[in-house]
Design an enzyme around this catalytic site. Structure first.
Site, PDB file in Angstrom:
ATOM      1  N   GLY A  88       0.864  -1.044   0.245  1.00  0.00           N
ATOM      2  CA  GLY A  88      -0.104   0.032   0.047  1.00  0.00           C
ATOM      3  C   GLY A  88       0.978   1.093   0.792  1.00  0.00           C
ATOM      4  CB  SER A  89       0.127   4.353   1.064  1.00  0.00           C
ATOM      5  OG  SER A  89      -1.354   4.540   1.031  1.00  0.00           O
ATOM      6  CB  VAL A  90       5.046   2.150   3.295  1.00  0.00           C
ATOM      7  CG1 VAL A  90       4.050   1.554   5.217  1.00  0.00           C
ATOM      8  CG2 VAL A  90       4.179   0.666   2.884  1.00  0.00           C
TER       9      VAL A  90
END
Length: 586
Positions: free
Chosen positions: A305-307
């Site tokens: 995801g966004s990491v």
């Protein structure tokens, strides 16, 4: 008497005298032979006792002298400060010779009681082993317990010295250290990875036994046992306890199914802490959950995801098409990509790259990714360690997946920019964030303490790493998605992530991976840490709510334990927050 009769009598007398003479000669011959044999035997005995004693000694030794194995204990495993994490303790295994011990032995009931075994079960075992020379009664008894059994002096029952592994930290280090089997061979974790190094070399000793097989005394040590070599790991048990406690608390609070945490020293690449949930107690094999044996931080892969977004921004900066002050129009908060639509939670208008990272805009990431193409993204991901081994040589390590395609569809390019379509491990994420914290230098990851750190490789320009790190500070600001990751007295740079889990039929709408990855202190990073929480089901599931607070609590204490002084910017930030809080309270 007639002359004829007298002649017959004389002939009979002569014949009898001849026979008597013949028997006497034979008797004397036999006597001579026996005397000669006795003399030869006596001479042989005298010769063996005086000139050739080795023969008699050898024959006697065959009946009384035995060679037995001297067990060697495994090497001790320490943490970086010399605290024992795995030690070998002496135990005794009990066995019997079925050719000697019989089921009608009068002491059998006492033996069964001392062993804690039903008498009928023991009798059956003895009866079924009548022709076997070696049968275990039980393994790895404490010396005091074994002494009580052997003290019964039951014919055919013997003790065999061995070693048993003990883990002082129990559940806290279980998946990392691993465990050995009953024969003291490594089965999981470090115990398996370094089994050859840790294993000792058994010795040999000569013992003298009586006719019942009991050892009378040790005669001579033929070969000394060599203990296994010691291992000093990179982890700090103080930080390991801290990380374990906070991760367990988060799993219980959010009713999650699993979690993992990795903390690295960004300068040396050493693993300072690595914990997982659920865990297990290696000292209690009876209650062991097989699923808990996995070191999830290394073996389990997931879509990040966004990491992943800081590395996509790094690729955009590296392309030369963007710089730190570049802005991107995000209105109306959604973007059509082929037949798919990429959406933001709301319309963010126009943001610079730091704002895109702070708000975690998928639309902004998609526009950059479609502009520079998929290849620069993949190249950056691979250079920071995704899709390949971290080099820790840990059993069962997953490499993750970075897709390689001859031609990328636009939606595929978009999704890898915000963390879907690729898989990583918690350790890989920590390694990648350590690269950002170390000015773009990738240092080999190590679970073994490094007295002399290995030389790293420059995989990202220092100015790009610094620029991305500055942008990540906004994520942990009051307006970012990770304000719960803030630490009093220290500036934090990081990124939250919340990814839907892939299930049969597509992505789940109620099952998430909650993530936070960050470094501290941001101005001069010492540690990088990643927290992954799987399946939070108590309501909250966003990475900024579930994982970020764990980072704050663990890293705050870690910096104090490591003696890292608060930074000036962090102190100013803390004072400003205190003033703002005072005004709000007033």
């Amino acid at each position: 008497m007639t002359a004829v009769a007298r002649v017959k009598d004389d002939k009979a007398t002569v014949k009898k005298d001849a026979q008597t003479v013949s028997y006497t000669g034979r008797f004397r011959l036999v006597q001579a032979v026996m005397v000669l044999a006795l003399l030869v035997a006596c001479g042989r005995v005298a010769f063996l006792h005086t000139e050739d004693r080795s023969f008699l000694k050898g024959e006697g030794d065959k009946r009384t002298v035995r060679e037995e194995v001297l067990p060697a204990h495994r090497g001790i495993i320490f943490d970086r400060n010399g605290t024992p994490l795995a030690v070998s303790t002496p135990v005794i295994s009990l066995w019997f010779d079925g050719r000697i011990l019989k089921k009608d032995e009068p002491k059998l009931p006492d033996l069964a009681k001392a062993l804690g075994m039903p008498e009928d079960e023991l009798k059956t075992k003895v009866a079924n082993s009548a022709k076997r020379g070696f049968v275990y009664l039980g393994r790895q008894f404490k010396p005091r317990e074994a002494k009580a059994v052997l003290g019964l002096k039951v014919p055919g029952v013997y003790g065999q010295p061995e070693y048993k592994r003990f883990y002082p930290a129990g559940e806290v280090t279980s998946q990392l250290i691993g465990l050995t089997n009953i024969d003291d061979n490594g089965q999981e974790g470090i115990e398996l990875a370094l089994d050859e190094w840790l294993s000792g070399t058994p010795g040999e000793v000569q013992v003298i036994k009586d006719r019942k097989g009991q050892v009378i005394r040790e005669a001579d040590v033929l070969k000394s046992a060599e203990p296994g070599k010691e291992v000093k790991l990179s982890i700090d048990l103080r930080l390991q306890y801290l990380a374990y406690r906070e991760l367990l608390k988060a799993v219980q609070e959010h009713k999650a199914t699993a979690a993992s945490l990795v903390m690295l020293d960004v300068k040396t690449g050493e693993v300072l802490a690595m914990v997982n949930q659920p865990s297990f107690n290696p000292n209690n094999r009876g209650a062991m959950n097989i699923a808990a044996l996995r070191n999830r931080a290394i073996t389990d892969q997931f879509e990040p995801g966004s990491v992943i977004k800081p590395f996509a921004i790094a690729a955009a900066l590296e392309s030369g098409r963007y710089h730190a002050n570049s802005t991107i129009k995000l209105s109306p908060g959604r973007l059509r990509v082929g037949r798919d639509t990429v959406k933001d939670p709301r319309d963010y208008g126009t943001l610079d790259l730091a704002g895109i990272l702070a708000k975690s805009s998928n639309v902004g990431m998609t526009k950059m990714a479609l502009d520079i193409g998929a290849e620069p993204l993949v190249s950056m991901y691979q250079r920071v360690g995704f899709g390949q081994s971290t080099g820790v040589m840990f059993p069962g390590e997953s490499l993750g997946v970075i897709p390689l395609r001859p031609k990328w569809r636009p939606i595929e390019t978009a999704t890898i920019s915000y963390g879907y379509g690729i898989t990583v491990t918690t350790l890989q994420l920590a390694q990648a964030y350590a690269v950002l914290a170390n000015k773009g230098v990738s240092v080999p990851i190590s679970i073994i303490r490094q007295d002399v750190p290995e030389v790293g490789e420059q995989v990202m320009a220092p100015e790009i790493a610094d620029a991305v790190l500055d942008m990540m500070e906004t994520v942990a600001s009051r307006d970012g998605t990770a304000r719960r990751a803030r630490i009093k007295g220290y500036k934090v740079a990081g990124k939250t992530g919340t990814s839907k889990k892939l299930e049969a039929g597509g992505y789940s709408d109620d099952n998430y991976i909650s993530l936070f990855a960050g470094v501290a202190p941001a101005d001069n990073p010492r540690v990088a840490a990643v927290i992954m929480v799987d399946g939070a089901s108590a309501g909250a599931f966003y990475g900024g709510v579930v994982a970020a607070p764990v980072f704050s609590r663990v890293v705050e204490e870690a910096l104090r334990v490591l003696g890292v002084p608060p930074d000036s910017a962090g102190i100013k930030q803390m004072l400003a927050d205190n003033v703002k809080n005072s005004r709000n309270e007033g």
